[in-house]
Scaffold this active site. Structure first.
Site, PDB file in Angstrom:
ATOM      1  N   ASP A   1     128.763  47.828 -65.325  1.00  0.00           N
ATOM      2  CA  ASP A   1     130.163  47.882 -65.739  1.00  0.00           C
ATOM      3  C   ASP A   1     131.044  48.269 -64.568  1.00  0.00           C
ATOM      4  O   ASP A   1     130.903  49.353 -64.000  1.00  0.00           O
ATOM      5  CB  ASP A   1     130.326  48.884 -66.886  1.00  0.00           C
TER       6      ASP A   1
ATOM      7  N   SER B   1     136.158  47.955 -74.749  1.00  0.00           N
ATOM      8  CA  SER B   1     136.910  48.725 -73.764  1.00  0.00           C
ATOM      9  C   SER B   1     137.874  49.678 -74.482  1.00  0.00           C
ATOM     10  O   SER B   1     137.422  50.570 -75.192  1.00  0.00           O
ATOM     11  CB  SER B   1     137.641  47.782 -72.801  1.00  0.00           C
TER      12      SER B   1
ATOM     13  N   HIS C   1     132.006  44.643 -67.333  1.00  0.00           N
ATOM     14  CA  HIS C   1     132.796  45.304 -68.364  1.00  0.00           C
ATOM     15  C   HIS C   1     133.063  44.338 -69.526  1.00  0.00           C
ATOM     16  O   HIS C   1     133.800  43.363 -69.343  1.00  0.00           O
ATOM     17  CB  HIS C   1     134.105  45.791 -67.745  1.00  0.00           C
TER      18      HIS C   1
END
Ligand code: NAG
Ligand code: NAG
Ligand code: NAG
Ligand code: NAG
Ligand code: NAG
Ligand code: NAG
Ligand code: NAG
Ligand code: NAG
Ligand code: NAG
Ligand code: NAG
Length: 532
Positions: free
Chosen positions: A401, A188, A441
C-alpha cells in the site's frame, strides 16, 4: 410486450417517487450534532442496462463525466440538508432485477466524489445501491471545510449514517418492502467510514467491507508530511534529499533482498514487516547501486528515517512504519503527489487558506488529533456494540500500500481484540482482516489483487470464493465464515481476459503459503496457515 409494460411501471414509479420529497428546511437552532434532516429528490430517471448515464456538472476533480448502467435501473438523486450550512448528495441505483439487499458505498481521499464503481458492481449483482459525496463535491480543495463545522461533521461520520437511513427508507418505498439485509463497501476513506459507522451506528449495516482503511485518519494524513520532512523536503537541494531514480532503485533493491523470504521469487514481499533492509547496503562504495543512484551518507540517513514509525510530541509511537518494497512517491514527491494534507489542514484544522505545510511537524499532527474535526478520527477501537448485534466486518489491505501503511490495519485489528478482550476465535466470529500481498492502495499492483472491489467483473467471477462482497453476504446470511478469498490478476488490471494469475488470500494472522509444487499462478497452489 410484457417487458415493455413492466418497464413502464418502473417509469411511473420513478415519476411517483419524485413527488414524495419534502422541501429543504434550514433549522437555524438545531444543535450541530443534530441528525434532523430534510430530503429533496433532485431527479428520477430510468436507464436500461448498458446505457450511458450522463453526469453533467460533476466537479472536475471527480474526473468522471458519465457512467454506464450495469442493469435496468431507476436512478434517483437526492439532497439531504444536514444543517443550515451543509448537505449531502446521494445517488441511488435501484435495479429492476433486485436481489432484495441494500448496499451503501463510501468515498475516497478527502471525500467528495460518488463511488460509481460500487454503484456499477452493486447493480451488476442486484443490490439496491447508494452512493454519497460525504457532504461536499470534489476530491481536492478545502473551501468546503473552511469555517464550516457542519460540513466537517458530514465528512467525519454523518454522511454514511444519513446514507444508511435514507437508503433504507428509499428501498422500502420503492420496492414496497425493506431490504432483507443492509451492506456497506468502501475503500481508503471509505474504509475509515466503515469503522466509524460500525462504532457509532452499529445497527446501520449487517455486513461491512472495509478496504485499505484509513483508520486513525488524521495520522495517516499527517504521516506524509512528517515523512517528507524526514527526507529533506522542502529543501530539494539538500544533500539529504533523494531523486526519484534513487527511490526507485532503493525500493527495487529492497524487493531483491527480501523477495525470497516468503518462499517464492515473484517480485512480491508477502509480508514486508519481515524484511530486514539496511540502507547502508545502498551507500556509494558498496557496489550494490551504481554511481548515478547510490547514496551519500546524508541520504543513507534519510532512508533510515523514512522507515521509522512516527512518534507524537511526547515521543510515543503513534503511527506505524512505512513498508519495504512500497513506492514512496506519496511522501518523496509531496506535495505534488498528495494534496490531502495541505487541503485538510487549511480547511479543517487551521481554517486558513494560506497555511503552508512546508514545515509540518508532529506538533501539527497532535494538534489535529486534539481538535479531531467532525470526529473524523477512528483512533477508538471499541466495536463492542457492532459485535453484540451480530454485525460482520470484512477488512482487506494491500501489503504494497503506497498510501496507508498496511501495518495500520494490523495494529487496529489487534487493538480491537485487546479492547474487547476477545480470543482470536471470538474476534474472527465478527471481524476478519485479509492481507493482499502485492496490492497497492485499494487496487492495482503486481499481486493477484482483484477481489471484486474495482467495478463489475466477468459474471463467472461473481462467486463466494472470488468476490469479497459475495463472501460477506454468505457470512452474514448463511453463517459461513470466510477462510480465504481468491484474488485475481487480470490482463491490463481492468477485468480484461485472460486471467494472468490467481492466489488465495488468508484471514490474518494466517498467511498464504505456496505448496512448493503447483503453479504459483494457480490459487490451489496456495494454502492458508498460521505463520511460522
Ligand atoms: C430544530 O432544532 C431544535 C433545537 O435543536 C430541535 O428541537 C427541533 O427538533 C429541530 N426541528 C427540526 C424540524 O429539525
Ligand atoms: C469531462 O469533460 C470535460 C469538458 O468536456 C473535459 O475537459 C474532461 O477531460 C472530461 N473528463 C473526463 C474524465 O472525461
Ligand atoms: C446487462 O448487460 C450485460 C451485457 O450484455 C449482461 O451480461 C448482463 O447480464 C445484463 N444485466 C442484467 C441485470 O440484465
Ligand atoms: C454536489 O453536486 C451535486 C450534483 O451535481 C449537487 O446537486 C449538489 O448541490 C452539490 N453539493 C454541494 C454541496 O455543492
Ligand atoms: C475562519 O476564518 C475566517 C476568516 O479569517 C474567520 O472569519 C472565521 O471566524 C474563522 N472561523 C473559525 C471557526 O475559526
Ligand atoms: C544505474 O542503476 C539504475 C537503477 O538500477 C539504472 O536505471 C541505470 O540505468 C543505471 N545507470 C548506469 C549508468 O548504469
Ligand atoms: C510553501 O512554502 C514553500 C517554502 O517556502 C514554497 O516553496 C511553496 O511555494 C509554498 N507553497 C504554497 C502552496 O504556498
Ligand atoms: C479477559 O478475558 C479472560 C478470558 O475470558 C478473562 O479471564 C479476563 O478476566 C478478561 N480480562 C478483562 C480485563 O476483562
Ligand atoms: C483495458 O486496458 C487496456 C489498456 O489500457 C485497454 O486497451 C482496454 O480497452 C481496456 N479494457 C476495458 C474493458 O476497459
Ligand atoms: C489458520 O490456519 C490454520 C492451519 O494452520 C487453520 O487450522 C485455521 O483454521 C486457520 N484460521 C482461519 C481463521 O482460517
Amino acid at each position: 410486450m410484457a417487458v415493455f409494460s413492466f418497464t413502464s411501471v418502473f417509469f411511473a414509479f420513478c415519476w411517483l417517487i419524485s413527488q414524495v420529497g419534502g422541501s429543504a428546511i434550514c433549522n437555524f437552532t438545531a444543535s450541530s450534532l443534530s441528525f434532523d434532516s430534510d430530503t429533496t429528490v433532485l431527479s428520477t430517471t430510468f436507464y436500461s442496462n448498458g446505457s450511458t448515464i450522463p453526469l453533467p456538472g460533476t466537479v472536475a476533480s471527480c474526473a468522471i463525466n458519465s457512467t454506464i448502467a450495469t442493469g435496468d435501473l431507476c436512478r434517483i438523486t437526492l439532497n439531504v440538508q444536514t444543517s443550515c450550512m451543509s448537505s449531502i448528495f446521494l445517488e441511488a441505483w435501484l435495479p429492476t432485477n433486485w436481489n432484495g439487499r441494500f448496499l451503501a458505498s463510501g468515498t475516497g481521499g478527502i471525500g467528495g466524489c460518488v463511488d460509481y464503481t460500487v454503484l456499477q458492481s452493486g447493480v451488476q449483482q442486484g443490490f439496491a445501491t447508494l452512493g454519497q459525496n460525504a457532504g461536499h463535491n470534489g476530491s481536492t480543495g478545502f473551501d468546503f471545510f473552511l469555517n464550516n463545522r457542519e460540513s466537517l461533521i458530514d465528512f467525519g461520520y454523518r454522511s454514511t449514517h444519513i446514507e444508511a437511513v435514507t437508503g433504507r427508507q428509499l428501498v422500502e418505498q420503492y420496492y414496497g418492502k425493506p431490504a432483507t439485509k443492509n451492506y456497506y463497501m468502501g475503500c481508503s476513506t471509505g474504509g475509515r467510514q466503515a469503522f466509524k459507522t460500525a462504532m457509532m451506528y452499529p445497527e446501520d449495516f449487517d455486513g461491512m467491507l472495509a478496504g485499505s482503511p484509513g483508520v486513525d485518519w488524521l495520522r495517516v494524513v499527517s504521516s506524509k508530511g512528517i515523512l517528507a520532512g524526514r527526507i529533506g523536503w522542502p529543501d530539494v537541494s539538500s544533500p539529504a534529499y533523494l531523486s526519484d531514480d534513487q527511490w526507485t532503485a532503493i525500493v527495487a533493491e529492497q524487493i531483491k533482498q527480501c523477495d525470497g523470504l516468503d518462499g517464492v521469487i515473484d517480485g512480491i514481499l508477502d509480508d514486508p514487516t519481515k524484511c530486514g533492509f539496511n540502507p547502508e547496503t545502498c551507500a556509494c562504495g558498496t557496489g550494490v547501486l551504481n554511481n548515478s543512484v547510490c547514496l551519500n551518507p546524508y541520504q543513507v540517513n534519510s532512508v533510515r528515517q523514512a522507515y521509522l514509525p512516527i512518534a507524537d510530541t511526547k515521543g510515543d509511537i503513534v503511527y506505524p512504519a512505512w513498508d519495504y518494497g512500497v513506492a514512496t512517491d506519496v511522501f518523496s514527491k509531496y506535495p505534488t503527489s498528495y494534496a490531502i494534507l495541505s487541503d485538510y489542514f487549511r480547511g479543517a484544522i487551521y481554517n486558513n487558506s494560506d497555511w503552508n505545510s512546508s514545515d509540518f511537524t508532529a506538533a501539527d499532527m497532535d494538534f489535529a488529533v486534539k481538535v479531531n474535526p467532525g470526529s473524523v478520527n477512528t483512533g477508538e477501537s471499541d466495536l463492542s456494540a457492532f459485535f453484540a448485534r451480530g454485525g460482520k466486518l470484512m477488512a482487506y489491505h494491500g501489503r504494497n500500500d503506497n498510501s496507508v501503511t498496511s501495518r495500520n490495519s494490523e495494529n487496529y485489528f489487534n487493538d480491537v481484540q485487546r479492547t474487547l478482550n476477545l480470543t482470536i476465535t471470538q474476534i474472527h466470529s465478527f471481524y476478519r482482516l485479509f492481507f493482499i500481498p502485492g496490492m497497492h492502495h485499494c487496487t492495482g499492483g503486481p499481486g493477484a489483487w482483484d477481489i471484486g472491489q474495482n467495478g463489475p467483473v466477468p459474471t463467472d467471477m461473481l462467486t463466494v470464493q472470488d468476490n469479497a462482497l459475495m463472501s460477506l453476504v454468505e457470512w452474514v446470511e448463511s453463517g459461513v465464515e470466510p477462510e480465504s478469498l481468491v484474488g485475481t490478476k487480470y490482463t491490463d488490471d481492468n477485468h480484461s481476459m485472460p486471467v494472468l494469475a490467481q492466489r488465495a488470500h488468508c484471514v490474518y494472522p494466517n498467511v498464504s503459503v505456496w505448496d512448493g509444487i503447483g503453479d504459483t499462478k494457480v490459487a490451489s497452489s496456495w494454502n492458508c496457515r498460521l505463520p511460522s
